[in-house]
Design a protein around this motif. Structure first.
Motif, PDB file in Angstrom:
ATOM      1  N   PRO A 168       0.816  -1.050   0.036  1.00  0.00           N
ATOM      2  CA  PRO A 168       0.055   0.046   0.008  1.00  0.00           C
ATOM      3  C   PRO A 168       0.926   1.215   0.026  1.00  0.00           C
ATOM      4  N   ASP A 169       2.099   1.255   0.548  1.00  0.00           N
ATOM      5  CA  ASP A 169       3.001   2.493   0.587  1.00  0.00           C
ATOM      6  C   ASP A 169       3.728   2.839  -0.894  1.00  0.00           C
ATOM      7  N   GLU A 170       4.152   1.594  -1.503  1.00  0.00           N
ATOM      8  CA  GLU A 170       4.772   1.694  -2.727  1.00  0.00           C
ATOM      9  C   GLU A 170       4.200   0.680  -3.840  1.00  0.00           C
ATOM     10  N   PHE A 171       3.824   1.371  -4.856  1.00  0.00           N
ATOM     11  CA  PHE A 171       3.360   0.151  -5.923  1.00  0.00           C
ATOM     12  C   PHE A 171       3.193   0.774  -7.288  1.00  0.00           C
ATOM     13  N   ALA A 172       3.123  -0.005  -8.414  1.00  0.00           N
ATOM     14  CA  ALA A 172       3.383   0.552  -9.501  1.00  0.00           C
ATOM     15  C   ALA A 172       2.412  -0.658 -10.498  1.00  0.00           C
ATOM     16  N   CYS A 173       1.345  -0.069 -11.031  1.00  0.00           N
ATOM     17  CA  CYS A 173       0.224  -0.850 -11.415  1.00  0.00           C
ATOM     18  C   CYS A 173      -0.006  -0.327 -12.917  1.00  0.00           C
ATOM     19  N   LEU A 192      -6.176   2.310 -21.174  1.00  0.00           N
ATOM     20  CA  LEU A 192      -5.056   1.565 -20.505  1.00  0.00           C
ATOM     21  C   LEU A 192      -4.751   2.980 -19.518  1.00  0.00           C
ATOM     22  N   TYR A 193      -4.354   2.496 -18.223  1.00  0.00           N
ATOM     23  CA  TYR A 193      -3.973   3.260 -17.312  1.00  0.00           C
ATOM     24  C   TYR A 193      -2.915   2.954 -16.421  1.00  0.00           C
ATOM     25  N   ILE A 194      -2.156   4.044 -15.919  1.00  0.00           N
ATOM     26  CA  ILE A 194      -0.946   4.093 -14.901  1.00  0.00           C
ATOM     27  C   ILE A 194      -1.738   4.237 -13.450  1.00  0.00           C
ATOM     28  N   HIS A 195      -1.326   3.191 -12.474  1.00  0.00           N
ATOM     29  CA  HIS A 195      -1.586   3.516 -11.099  1.00  0.00           C
ATOM     30  C   HIS A 195      -0.566   3.130 -10.145  1.00  0.00           C
ATOM     31  N   THR A 196       0.127   4.299  -9.725  1.00  0.00           N
ATOM     32  CA  THR A 196       1.170   4.227  -8.798  1.00  0.00           C
ATOM     33  C   THR A 196       1.160   4.948  -7.347  1.00  0.00           C
ATOM     34  N   SER A 197       2.151   4.615  -6.701  1.00  0.00           N
ATOM     35  CA  SER A 197       1.960   5.285  -5.360  1.00  0.00           C
ATOM     36  C   SER A 197       2.682   6.769  -5.608  1.00  0.00           C
ATOM     37  N   LEU A 198       3.090   7.249  -6.783  1.00  0.00           N
ATOM     38  CA  LEU A 198       3.526   8.572  -6.935  1.00  0.00           C
ATOM     39  C   LEU A 198       2.577   9.510  -6.892  1.00  0.00           C
ATOM     40  N   GLY A 219       0.850  10.308 -19.664  1.00  0.00           N
ATOM     41  CA  GLY A 219      -0.279   9.924 -18.701  1.00  0.00           C
ATOM     42  C   GLY A 219      -0.957  11.106 -18.378  1.00  0.00           C
ATOM     43  N   GLN A 220      -2.225  11.006 -18.679  1.00  0.00           N
ATOM     44  CA  GLN A 220      -3.318  12.201 -18.790  1.00  0.00           C
ATOM     45  C   GLN A 220      -4.255  12.018 -17.424  1.00  0.00           C
ATOM     46  N   ALA A 221      -4.574  13.197 -16.858  1.00  0.00           N
ATOM     47  CA  ALA A 221      -5.672  13.335 -15.893  1.00  0.00           C
ATOM     48  C   ALA A 221      -6.730  12.407 -16.257  1.00  0.00           C
ATOM     49  N   SER A 222      -7.285  11.832 -15.107  1.00  0.00           N
ATOM     50  CA  SER A 222      -8.473  10.774 -15.337  1.00  0.00           C
ATOM     51  C   SER A 222      -9.211  10.899 -14.180  1.00  0.00           C
ATOM     52  N   ALA A 223     -10.509  10.848 -14.319  1.00  0.00           N
ATOM     53  CA  ALA A 223     -11.475  10.614 -13.418  1.00  0.00           C
ATOM     54  C   ALA A 223     -11.888   9.278 -12.727  1.00  0.00           C
ATOM     55  N   THR A 224     -11.275   8.403 -13.183  1.00  0.00           N
ATOM     56  CA  THR A 224     -11.580   7.019 -13.078  1.00  0.00           C
ATOM     57  C   THR A 224     -11.201   6.410 -11.620  1.00  0.00           C
ATOM     58  N   GLY A 225      -9.982   7.452 -11.034  1.00  0.00           N
ATOM     59  CA  GLY A 225      -9.653   6.767  -9.798  1.00  0.00           C
ATOM     60  C   GLY A 225      -8.330   6.226  -9.952  1.00  0.00           C
ATOM     61  N   TYR A 226      -7.928   6.030 -11.054  1.00  0.00           N
ATOM     62  CA  TYR A 226      -6.295   5.506 -11.403  1.00  0.00           C
ATOM     63  C   TYR A 226      -5.504   6.737 -11.571  1.00  0.00           C
ATOM     64  N   GLY A 227      -4.161   6.723 -11.373  1.00  0.00           N
ATOM     65  CA  GLY A 227      -3.291   7.608 -11.605  1.00  0.00           C
ATOM     66  C   GLY A 227      -3.565   8.527 -12.744  1.00  0.00           C
ATOM     67  N   ALA A 228      -3.387   8.005 -13.901  1.00  0.00           N
ATOM     68  CA  ALA A 228      -3.474   8.701 -15.193  1.00  0.00           C
ATOM     69  C   ALA A 228      -3.813   7.602 -16.329  1.00  0.00           C
ATOM     70  N   ARG A 229      -4.662   8.209 -17.413  1.00  0.00           N
ATOM     71  CA  ARG A 229      -4.954   7.367 -18.422  1.00  0.00           C
ATOM     72  C   ARG A 229      -3.985   7.693 -19.256  1.00  0.00           C
ATOM     73  N   LEU A 230      -3.335   6.573 -20.169  1.00  0.00           N
ATOM     74  CA  LEU A 230      -2.386   6.608 -21.155  1.00  0.00           C
ATOM     75  C   LEU A 230      -2.595   7.023 -22.579  1.00  0.00           C
ATOM     76  N   ALA A 231      -2.029   7.729 -23.171  1.00  0.00           N
ATOM     77  CA  ALA A 231      -1.973   8.123 -24.470  1.00  0.00           C
ATOM     78  C   ALA A 231      -0.662   7.845 -25.215  1.00  0.00           C
ATOM     79  N   SER A 257      10.837   8.810  -8.550  1.00  0.00           N
ATOM     80  CA  SER A 257      11.661   7.529  -8.306  1.00  0.00           C
ATOM     81  C   SER A 257      10.732   6.466  -8.219  1.00  0.00           C
ATOM     82  N   LEU A 258      10.873   5.364  -9.075  1.00  0.00           N
ATOM     83  CA  LEU A 258      10.077   4.199  -8.797  1.00  0.00           C
ATOM     84  C   LEU A 258      10.554   3.057  -8.680  1.00  0.00           C
ATOM     85  N   THR A 259      10.933   2.398  -7.493  1.00  0.00           N
ATOM     86  CA  THR A 259      11.931   1.316  -7.462  1.00  0.00           C
ATOM     87  C   THR A 259      11.176  -0.039  -7.787  1.00  0.00           C
ATOM     88  N   ARG A 260       9.841  -0.042  -7.574  1.00  0.00           N
ATOM     89  CA  ARG A 260       8.996  -1.242  -7.754  1.00  0.00           C
ATOM     90  C   ARG A 260       8.374  -1.228  -8.781  1.00  0.00           C
TER      91      ARG A 260
END
Length: 167
Positions: free
Chosen positions: A52-57, A70-76, A97-109, A138-141
């Motif tokens: 929950p503290d550091e993730f990349a999805c 397609l979306y990016i969802h990270t702890s960043l 990565g573009q702003a998104s209202a879906t709950g994910y970090g960003a929608r990919l283009a 920085s994204l280690t995971r």
């Protein structure tokens, strides 16, 4: 049980459920997206050793208009918005990565035509994906194994399949 005690017990139960959902959202591997409102129409794959503290999805989602998102969802957090380099099986491409209202970090283009199709095919058929946010964070995971991704993505995208007209 008194009303006050019952309220405290219900609050503790809700807090426990919310904590469990938060932890599930960042577990490594591919599964249905646990974000609120997603249900079966999205799947998410997270990096090894995500917590929950550091993730990349990466998430694949059937949109309301039946297109594929397609979306990016990270702890960043807000750093999900911006330029990304994504590598699938030693081939790298650029994305925004573009702003998104879906709950994910960003929608990919994609930077170029065909990039999103390349990424979707790579997620389905590849062995591993790596996320690189460049110099802004920085994204280690960032190693996302693609084991089980084909089944998870196809199951989620079944909701995007063309509907047959009967009659």
């Amino acid at each position: 049980m008194k009303e006050g005690a019952m309220r405290r017990a219900m609050f503790a139960g809700c807090l426990c459920l919310a904590t469990t959902m938060s932890a599930v959202a960042q577990q490594e591997g591919w599964r249905y997206s646990p974000l609120p409102g997603e249900g079966d129409r999205a799947t998410m794959g997270c990096a090894l050793e995500s917590d929950p503290d550091e993730f990349a999805c990466l998430a694949v989602r059937c949109e309301s208009d039946f297109s594929v998102g397609l979306y990016i969802h990270t702890s960043l957090g807000a750093a999900d918005i911006g330029a990304w380099r994504i590598t699938v099986d030693k081939e790298e491409r650029g994305f925004i990565g573009q702003a998104s209202a879906t709950g994910y970090g960003a929608r990919l283009a994609g930077d170029e035509a065909g990039d999103l199709e390349w990424l979707l095919d790579g997620l389905k058929q590849g062995a591993a994906a790596f996320l690189d946010p460049g110099t802004r964070a920085s994204l280690t995971r960032n190693y996302i194994p693609l084991d089980g991704s084909l089944y998870a993505i196809n199951t989620a995208l079944a909701y995007c399949a063309p509907r047959l007209q009967t009659g």
